[in-house]
Scaffold this active site. Structure first.
Site, mmCIF file in Angstrom:
data_model
loop_
_atom_site.group_PDB
_atom_site.id
_atom_site.type_symbol
_atom_site.label_atom_id
_atom_site.label_comp_id
_atom_site.label_asym_id
_atom_site.label_seq_id
_atom_site.Cartn_x
_atom_site.Cartn_y
_atom_site.Cartn_z
ATOM 1 N N GLY A 23 0.808 -0.994 -0.070
ATOM 2 C CA GLY A 23 -0.128 -0.003 0.075
ATOM 3 C C GLY A 23 0.974 1.277 -0.064
ATOM 4 O O GLY A 23 1.834 1.121 0.740
ATOM 5 N N THR A 35 8.205 -2.439 -7.216
ATOM 6 C CA THR A 35 7.297 -2.297 -6.674
ATOM 7 C C THR A 35 7.631 -1.445 -5.299
ATOM 8 O O THR A 35 8.459 -1.975 -4.800
ATOM 9 C CB THR A 35 6.428 -3.594 -6.186
ATOM 10 O OG1 THR A 35 6.168 -4.301 -7.380
ATOM 11 C CG2 THR A 35 5.112 -2.886 -5.434
ATOM 12 N N ASP A 42 7.586 4.838 -3.656
ATOM 13 C CA ASP A 42 6.939 5.122 -2.259
ATOM 14 C C ASP A 42 8.179 5.279 -1.289
ATOM 15 O O ASP A 42 8.282 6.232 -0.116
ATOM 16 C CB ASP A 42 6.166 3.982 -1.770
ATOM 17 C CG ASP A 42 4.849 3.675 -2.561
ATOM 18 O OD1 ASP A 42 4.550 4.679 -3.032
ATOM 19 O OD2 ASP A 42 4.612 2.636 -2.697
ATOM 20 N N GLY A 70 8.963 -7.629 -3.466
ATOM 21 C CA GLY A 70 7.950 -7.012 -2.298
ATOM 22 C C GLY A 70 8.068 -5.553 -1.988
ATOM 23 O O GLY A 70 9.065 -5.018 -2.380
#
Ligand code: RIB
Length: 287
Positions: free
Chosen positions: A42, A231, A235, A270
């Site tokens: 998230g 991924t 972020d 991950g």
């Protein structure tokens, strides 16, 4: 006395369901997976973990479901020392992301918001920097940044996933960190600067990033790594940037740290498990 945080992240928390594939399927196509794993993720949670691992006292404002995934994500926050007092536990299921990762380290993601859609950000803990993204409702971002401005915090928006946004929300941002596609949907760098955004940092993947301010443009050099899974790299960049800004770094110094952290994130599989510690980032910066 109420604790003051370095970084407050307003955002999503998901359980990531990740299939590895030789190549990502096209529309209507089925491909065989080469592996499967579940990871905490998230955009909001990834950014909070990056801030915490970057050394920031970090609080998370979000929501998880009253289910096993929600319990697991709360545990992840606690393990990384992230304050969870402003995480609501709601009847909606915890957010899920269905992710395909190819052997070329490209991904495609479907997000099912669940509990994240209930985030309102009615209350924010005191913080030096407030960071948000767009996996929670825009009204929550508007409310959070309005409160952040009132408390004198620096507001940082990562406008991902890509969406157009009303000017009144953009005008509440001190720093906006979009990728090349996202910045187009926001009307371009010049539009953001005209609204009063002080700095626009466009992330360029393996090409690094570019800082745009009213004074001019500055490239942020990339770090050469061999990517396995991108991924969470954006972020990690955002959370790390905020941690270093809260610590008092100059913007260009903080951006170099963020670029190193984002690069390291791509070298492991991950989202949350691949976010580097400050020690790892300092090693890459020193090399
Ligand atoms: O930015 C990466 C994140 O996007 C993943 O962890 C997934 O949960 C999606 O929200």
């Amino acid at each position: 006395m109420t604790e003051r945080f370095d970084v407050c992240v307003v955002g999503s928390a998901n359980l990531d369901l990740v299939a590895t594939v030789e190549r990502l399927p096209g529309p209507g196509e089925t491909v065989s997976g080469t592996g499967y794993a579940e990871y905490p993720g998230g955009k909001g949670l990834n950014q909070a973990v990056a801030a915490a691992r970057g050394g920031a006292r970090t609080a998370f404002v979000g929501a998880v479901g009253r289910d096993a995934a929600g319990t697991a994500l709360l545990q992840v926050m606690t393990t990384d020392g992230i304050a969870t007092d402003h995480v609501a536990i709601v009847d909606e299921p915890t957010g899920r992301a269905l992710i395909g990762v190819s052997s070329a380290a490209e991904n495609s993601i479907i997000v099912v918001p669940g509990a994240n859609a209930t985030v309102t950000a009615e209350a924010l803990p005191p913080a030096t920097v407030v960071l948000a993204q767009l996996e929670v409702p825009v009204d929550a971002v508007r409310r959070a940044f309005t409160a952040a401005r009132a408390m004198g915090a620096v507001t940082v928006l990562n406008p991902a996933p890509a969406a157009s946004l009303p000017d009144d929300v953009l005008a509440l941002c001190d720093i906006v960190v979009p990728n090349e596609h996202e910045v187009e949907l926001l009307g371009g760098v010049d539009h953001l600067l005209a609204l009063g955004v002080a700095s626009v940092v466009v992330t360029l993947g393996a090409r690094g990033a570019a800082l745009h301010t009213p004074e001019g443009d500055t490239p942020i050099a990339p770090f050469a790594v061999t990517p396995v899974d991108t991924t969470g790299a954006g972020d990690t960049f955002c959370g790390s940037l905020c941690a270093r800004l809260a610590a008092g770094d100059a913007l260009l110094t903080a951006l170099r740290y963020a670029a190193a952290a984002g690069a390291l994130c791509t070298t492991r599989a991950g989202a949350v498990p691949s976010i580097p510690t400050a020690t790892e980032v300092r090693e890459l910066l020193g090399s």
